[in-house]
Design a protein around this motif. Sequence first.
Motif, PDB file in Angstrom:
ATOM      1  N   CYS A 142      22.489  16.257 -78.996  1.00 14.39           N
ATOM      2  CA  CYS A 142      21.346  16.989 -79.187  1.00 14.39           C
ATOM      3  C   CYS A 142      21.217  18.055 -77.955  1.00 14.39           C
ATOM      4  CB  CYS A 142      20.017  16.001 -79.134  1.00 14.39           C
ATOM      5  SG  CYS A 142      18.592  17.147 -79.159  1.00 14.39           S
ATOM      6  N   ALA A 143      20.907  19.189 -78.283  1.00 17.83           N
ATOM      7  CA  ALA A 143      20.955  20.324 -77.407  1.00 17.83           C
ATOM      8  C   ALA A 143      19.590  21.125 -77.613  1.00 17.83           C
ATOM      9  CB  ALA A 143      22.170  21.087 -77.604  1.00 17.83           C
ATOM     10  N   SER A 144      19.318  21.776 -76.415  1.00 21.34           N
ATOM     11  CA  SER A 144      18.068  22.733 -76.351  1.00 21.34           C
ATOM     12  C   SER A 144      18.347  24.325 -75.973  1.00 21.34           C
ATOM     13  CB  SER A 144      16.922  22.154 -75.971  1.00 21.34           C
ATOM     14  OG  SER A 144      16.930  22.104 -74.464  1.00 21.34           O
ATOM     15  N   SER A 145      17.853  25.205 -76.096  1.00 20.15           N
ATOM     16  CA  SER A 145      17.688  26.461 -75.405  1.00 20.15           C
ATOM     17  C   SER A 145      16.295  26.968 -75.281  1.00 20.15           C
ATOM     18  CB  SER A 145      18.801  27.298 -76.176  1.00 20.15           C
ATOM     19  OG  SER A 145      18.341  27.705 -77.278  1.00 20.15           O
ATOM     20  N   TYR A 146      16.270  27.974 -74.621  1.00 22.58           N
ATOM     21  CA  TYR A 146      15.040  28.656 -74.474  1.00 22.58           C
ATOM     22  C   TYR A 146      14.283  29.232 -75.582  1.00 22.58           C
ATOM     23  CZ  TYR A 146      15.242  28.133 -69.624  1.00 22.58           C
ATOM     24  OH  TYR A 146      15.416  27.551 -68.088  1.00 22.58           O
ATOM     25  N   GLY A 147      15.460  29.975 -76.376  1.00 26.59           N
ATOM     26  CA  GLY A 147      14.842  30.324 -77.832  1.00 26.59           C
ATOM     27  C   GLY A 147      15.990  30.769 -78.649  1.00 26.59           C
ATOM     28  N   ILE A 148      15.769  30.634 -79.872  1.00 26.95           N
ATOM     29  CA  ILE A 148      16.867  30.537 -80.770  1.00 26.95           C
ATOM     30  C   ILE A 148      17.643  31.951 -80.876  1.00 26.95           C
ATOM     31  CG2 ILE A 148      15.830  31.545 -82.899  1.00 26.95           C
ATOM     32  CD1 ILE A 148      18.024  28.670 -82.939  1.00 26.95           C
ATOM     33  N   ARG A 149      16.970  33.070 -80.533  1.00 28.68           N
ATOM     34  CA  ARG A 149      17.656  34.441 -80.424  1.00 28.68           C
ATOM     35  C   ARG A 149      18.424  34.376 -79.150  1.00 28.68           C
ATOM     36  NH1 ARG A 149      12.798  35.777 -83.150  1.00 28.68           N
ATOM     37  NH2 ARG A 149      13.267  36.685 -84.886  1.00 28.68           N
ATOM     38  N   GLU A 150      17.753  33.654 -78.268  1.00 30.33           N
ATOM     39  CA  GLU A 150      18.404  33.654 -76.793  1.00 30.33           C
ATOM     40  C   GLU A 150      19.556  32.882 -76.635  1.00 30.33           C
ATOM     41  OE1 GLU A 150      15.237  35.850 -76.885  1.00 30.33           O
ATOM     42  OE2 GLU A 150      15.004  33.506 -76.953  1.00 30.33           O
ATOM     43  N   ALA A 151      19.851  32.014 -77.937  1.00 33.67           N
ATOM     44  CA  ALA A 151      20.729  30.758 -77.837  1.00 33.67           C
ATOM     45  C   ALA A 151      22.306  31.650 -77.440  1.00 33.67           C
ATOM     46  CB  ALA A 151      20.780  30.271 -79.093  1.00 33.67           C
ATOM     47  N   THR A 152      22.698  32.772 -77.842  1.00 37.75           N
ATOM     48  CA  THR A 152      23.884  33.320 -77.458  1.00 37.75           C
ATOM     49  C   THR A 152      23.896  33.863 -76.118  1.00 37.75           C
ATOM     50  OG1 THR A 152      23.323  34.955 -78.898  1.00 37.75           O
ATOM     51  CG2 THR A 152      24.541  33.357 -80.039  1.00 37.75           C
ATOM     52  N   ASN A 153      22.934  34.114 -75.713  1.00 36.43           N
ATOM     53  CA  ASN A 153      23.056  34.596 -74.309  1.00 36.43           C
ATOM     54  C   ASN A 153      22.272  33.690 -73.270  1.00 36.43           C
ATOM     55  OD1 ASN A 153      20.430  35.547 -74.692  1.00 36.43           O
ATOM     56  ND2 ASN A 153      21.056  37.383 -75.212  1.00 36.43           N
ATOM     57  N   GLU A 154      22.038  32.456 -73.562  1.00 38.87           N
ATOM     58  CA  GLU A 154      21.629  31.795 -72.745  1.00 38.87           C
ATOM     59  C   GLU A 154      22.311  30.192 -72.927  1.00 38.87           C
ATOM     60  OE1 GLU A 154      18.989  33.554 -70.095  1.00 38.87           O
ATOM     61  OE2 GLU A 154      19.548  31.562 -70.153  1.00 38.87           O
ATOM     62  N   LYS A 155      22.252  29.583 -71.901  1.00 38.72           N
ATOM     63  CA  LYS A 155      23.165  28.239 -72.353  1.00 38.72           C
ATOM     64  C   LYS A 155      22.426  27.284 -73.034  1.00 38.72           C
ATOM     65  CE  LYS A 155      22.181  26.105 -67.558  1.00 38.72           C
ATOM     66  NZ  LYS A 155      22.693  25.581 -66.682  1.00 38.72           N
ATOM     67  N   LEU A 156      23.265  26.459 -73.667  1.00 37.30           N
ATOM     68  CA  LEU A 156      22.540  25.211 -74.492  1.00 37.30           C
ATOM     69  C   LEU A 156      22.562  23.989 -73.321  1.00 37.30           C
ATOM     70  CD1 LEU A 156      24.608  25.399 -77.691  1.00 37.30           C
ATOM     71  CD2 LEU A 156      22.238  25.512 -77.359  1.00 37.30           C
ATOM     72  N   PHE A 157      21.766  23.500 -73.368  1.00 37.82           N
ATOM     73  CA  PHE A 157      21.494  22.166 -72.486  1.00 37.82           C
ATOM     74  C   PHE A 157      21.740  21.109 -73.340  1.00 37.82           C
ATOM     75  CE2 PHE A 157      19.677  23.702 -68.630  1.00 37.82           C
ATOM     76  CZ  PHE A 157      19.529  25.101 -69.045  1.00 37.82           C
ATOM     77  N   PHE A 158      22.549  20.074 -73.049  1.00 38.32           N
ATOM     78  CA  PHE A 158      22.974  19.016 -73.744  1.00 38.32           C
ATOM     79  C   PHE A 158      22.455  17.656 -73.598  1.00 38.32           C
ATOM     80  CE2 PHE A 158      25.903  20.535 -77.139  1.00 38.32           C
ATOM     81  CZ  PHE A 158      26.142  21.629 -76.708  1.00 38.32           C
ATOM     82  N   GLY A 159      22.142  16.857 -74.256  1.00 41.74           N
ATOM     83  CA  GLY A 159      21.987  15.419 -73.748  1.00 41.74           C
ATOM     84  C   GLY A 159      23.313  14.397 -73.676  1.00 41.74           C
ATOM     85  N   SER A 160      23.198  13.267 -73.575  1.00 40.94           N
ATOM     86  CA  SER A 160      24.258  12.537 -73.031  1.00 40.94           C
ATOM     87  C   SER A 160      24.909  11.766 -74.432  1.00 40.94           C
ATOM     88  CB  SER A 160      24.084  11.439 -71.920  1.00 40.94           C
ATOM     89  OG  SER A 160      23.073  10.686 -72.494  1.00 40.94           O
ATOM     90  N   GLY A 161      24.453  12.132 -75.485  1.00 38.10           N
ATOM     91  CA  GLY A 161      24.813  11.590 -76.842  1.00 38.10           C
ATOM     92  C   GLY A 161      24.469  10.110 -77.327  1.00 38.10           C
ATOM     93  N   THR A 162      24.672  10.087 -78.528  1.00 40.69           N
ATOM     94  CA  THR A 162      24.541   8.718 -79.171  1.00 40.69           C
ATOM     95  C   THR A 162      25.644   8.437 -80.094  1.00 40.69           C
ATOM     96  OG1 THR A 162      22.202   8.781 -79.164  1.00 40.69           O
ATOM     97  CG2 THR A 162      23.289   7.339 -80.869  1.00 40.69           C
ATOM     98  N   GLN A 163      26.295   7.483 -80.151  1.00 36.44           N
ATOM     99  CA  GLN A 163      27.529   7.076 -80.664  1.00 36.44           C
ATOM    100  C   GLN A 163      27.111   6.172 -81.904  1.00 36.44           C
ATOM    101  OE1 GLN A 163      31.044   7.822 -80.716  1.00 36.44           O
ATOM    102  NE2 GLN A 163      30.884   6.703 -82.441  1.00 36.44           N
ATOM    103  N   LEU A 164      27.148   6.832 -82.957  1.00 32.76           N
ATOM    104  CA  LEU A 164      26.892   5.704 -84.232  1.00 32.76           C
ATOM    105  C   LEU A 164      28.004   5.214 -85.016  1.00 32.76           C
ATOM    106  CD1 LEU A 164      24.656   5.033 -86.245  1.00 32.76           C
ATOM    107  CD2 LEU A 164      24.842   7.343 -87.346  1.00 32.76           C
ATOM    108  N   SER A 165      28.097   4.211 -85.218  1.00 35.31           N
ATOM    109  CA  SER A 165      28.872   3.331 -85.940  1.00 35.31           C
ATOM    110  C   SER A 165      28.591   2.686 -87.272  1.00 35.31           C
ATOM    111  CB  SER A 165      29.871   2.401 -84.769  1.00 35.31           C
ATOM    112  OG  SER A 165      30.314   3.220 -83.745  1.00 35.31           O
ATOM    113  N   VAL A 166      29.385   2.409 -88.310  1.00 34.69           N
ATOM    114  CA  VAL A 166      29.085   1.647 -89.547  1.00 34.69           C
ATOM    115  C   VAL A 166      29.374   0.194 -89.145  1.00 34.69           C
ATOM    116  CG1 VAL A 166      29.077   1.574 -91.905  1.00 34.69           C
ATOM    117  CG2 VAL A 166      28.790   3.624 -90.566  1.00 34.69           C
ATOM    118  N   LEU A 167      28.529  -0.660 -89.561  1.00 31.44           N
ATOM    119  CA  LEU A 167      28.970  -2.109 -89.415  1.00 31.44           C
ATOM    120  C   LEU A 167      29.686  -2.411 -90.612  1.00 31.44           C
ATOM    121  CD1 LEU A 167      25.729  -3.798 -88.007  1.00 31.44           C
ATOM    122  CD2 LEU A 167      28.011  -3.444 -86.973  1.00 31.44           C
TER     123      LEU A 167
END
Lengths: 116, 113
Positions: free
Chosen positions: A91-116
């Motif tokens: 998951c990531a976020s940024s200040y605004g969608i139009r600014e996504a390409t000139n502002e950085k994306l901030f990322f979460g640390s992720g979720t590993q999903l596996s199928v049993l």
Amino acid sequence: DGGITQSPKYLFRKEGQNVTLSCEQNLNHDAMYWYRQDPGQGLRLIYYSQIVNDFQKGDIAEGYSVSREKKESFPLTVTSAQKNPTAFYLCASSYGIREATNEKLFFGSGTQLSVL
Amino acid sequence: AQSVTQPDIHITVSEGASLELRCNYSYGATPYLFWYVQSPGQGLQLLLKYFSGDTLVQGIKGFEAEFKRSQSSFNLRKPSVHWSDAAEYFCAVGGSSASKIIFGSGTRLSIRP
């Protein structure tokens, strides 16, 4: 500290089951994103949201659903229609969608999903 | 079409040696270019970005990258790597009006003691 929190860190899905991945941010960002990462591949965009109660499909939206009822939260549901769900989800976020390409994306640390 | 190519899947360098990770892009207009780093099991962190101006961009952790329009490249460099630099590195490209960023497939960097 401000940031993005993803939970759980690891998740297992049974056949035919829907599972929901949580993403919360306290950065006051308008835009949020979900990416899927497979080994040896780059990040692929699943869904993104520019504002509350609005979201758009990314490149690989089939088998996934999202909601954006609050600015801080953008949960992703992996439905039973997603036949190959095993992956690392970011998951990531940024200040605004139009600014996504000139502002950085901030990322979460992720979720590993596996199928049993 | 917009695309990013990282031709090296895995690179191993000795600690203290110099590093260059390659990135080539395809984009119809002036690109916005990024390098991100990912430690195992973690999210991505921005190292540096290029929008305009000086083609040599300085980033965090001693990294730099050079934008070469004639070669459609944005290679990442570091004069002397540290063991803590072992990670996966992603190049990405976007435009001023794009609604998303396109990521390359990544280069895994290993450090030899």
